[in-house]
Enzyme design. Structure first.
Site, PDB file in Angstrom:
ATOM      1  N   GLU A   1       0.834  -1.210   0.000  1.00  0.00           N
ATOM      2  CA  GLU A   1       0.000   0.000   0.000  1.00  0.00           C
ATOM      3  C   GLU A   1       0.866   1.256   0.000  1.00  0.00           C
ATOM      4  O   GLU A   1       0.604   2.211  -0.733  1.00  0.00           O
ATOM      5  CB  GLU A   1      -0.945   0.001   1.208  1.00  0.00           C
ATOM      6  CG  GLU A   1      -1.745   1.279   1.384  1.00  0.00           C
ATOM      7  CD  GLU A   1      -2.678   1.613   0.235  1.00  0.00           C
ATOM      8  OE1 GLU A   1      -3.149   2.766   0.189  1.00  0.00           O
ATOM      9  OE2 GLU A   1      -2.951   0.758  -0.625  1.00  0.00           O
TER      10      GLU A   1
ATOM     11  N   HIS B   1     -12.266   4.807  -8.629  1.00  0.00           N
ATOM     12  CA  HIS B   1     -10.812   5.010  -8.600  1.00  0.00           C
ATOM     13  C   HIS B   1     -10.156   4.244  -9.761  1.00  0.00           C
ATOM     14  O   HIS B   1      -9.314   4.790 -10.475  1.00  0.00           O
ATOM     15  CB  HIS B   1     -10.281   4.541  -7.238  1.00  0.00           C
ATOM     16  CG  HIS B   1      -8.852   4.808  -6.970  1.00  0.00           C
ATOM     17  ND1 HIS B   1      -8.248   6.034  -7.131  1.00  0.00           N
ATOM     18  CD2 HIS B   1      -7.875   3.986  -6.497  1.00  0.00           C
ATOM     19  CE1 HIS B   1      -6.975   5.959  -6.784  1.00  0.00           C
ATOM     20  NE2 HIS B   1      -6.720   4.721  -6.408  1.00  0.00           N
TER      21      HIS B   1
ATOM     22  N   HIS C   1       2.438   1.684  -3.412  1.00  0.00           N
ATOM     23  CA  HIS C   1       1.424   2.138  -4.374  1.00  0.00           C
ATOM     24  C   HIS C   1       1.247   3.653  -4.277  1.00  0.00           C
ATOM     25  O   HIS C   1       1.237   4.355  -5.296  1.00  0.00           O
ATOM     26  CB  HIS C   1       0.101   1.407  -4.115  1.00  0.00           C
ATOM     27  CG  HIS C   1      -1.046   1.906  -4.931  1.00  0.00           C
ATOM     28  ND1 HIS C   1      -1.107   1.767  -6.295  1.00  0.00           N
ATOM     29  CD2 HIS C   1      -2.178   2.559  -4.566  1.00  0.00           C
ATOM     30  CE1 HIS C   1      -2.234   2.301  -6.742  1.00  0.00           C
ATOM     31  NE2 HIS C   1      -2.895   2.796  -5.709  1.00  0.00           N
TER      32      HIS C   1
END
Length: 146
Positions: A57, A122, A60
């Site tokens: 995460e 998204h 990213h």
């Protein structure tokens, strides 16, 4: 570079989701209140998520930030060097106009606990950015060949 980077960000986002790490950084834009959670080992040790999940995460988000600057650079380059090609300029402009929306959706994905509509939007906006960059790249490349 920008096109490939954008695709890699999308792949890393999909990987992050697939390993159940979408909320492994529970706040936004920081991760556990810090920019680099791995500099504080107690954060990783006390998290319900694995170090791999937190890293996915965090990576990213970091890569998305870098690619965001590349998208800005691509748009500026298109405006400066391809003024005679409306398709290059408009497709690059599409990508840069969608970028702040994408950033906002990325934050909402976390702060709204992975609501399916937000997560899907998204991904949809990311796909439109990728499309804009693909058109920019292909048309600029074709024009350079002529």
């Amino acid at each position: 570079m920008t096109l490939v980077g954008t695709y890699v960000v999308m792949l890393l986002g999909a990987y992050t989701s697939a390993i159940g790490a979408g909320l492994s950084c529970p706040d936004w834009p920081t991760c556990y209140g810090t920019w680099v959670p791995f500099l504080q080992p107690d954060i990783v040790a006390n998290s319900p998520y694995s170090a791999l999940q937190i890293f996915a995460e965090w990576a990213h988000r970091g890569l998305a930030m870098i690619v965001g600057f590349l998208i800005l650079g691509t748009a500026i380059a298109a405006w400066r060097t391809h003024r005679d090609s409306p398709l290059v300029v408009w497709s690059a402009t599409l990508a840069i106009v969608l970028l702040p929306i994408q950033v906002l959706l990325g934050g909402l994905t976390v702060t709204r606990d992975l609501q399916p509509f937000i997560v899907t939007t998204h991904l949809g906006v990311a796909t439109l950015i990728l499309l804009g960059l693909t058109i920019t790249t292909v048309v600029a490349w074709i024009r350079a060949q002529n």
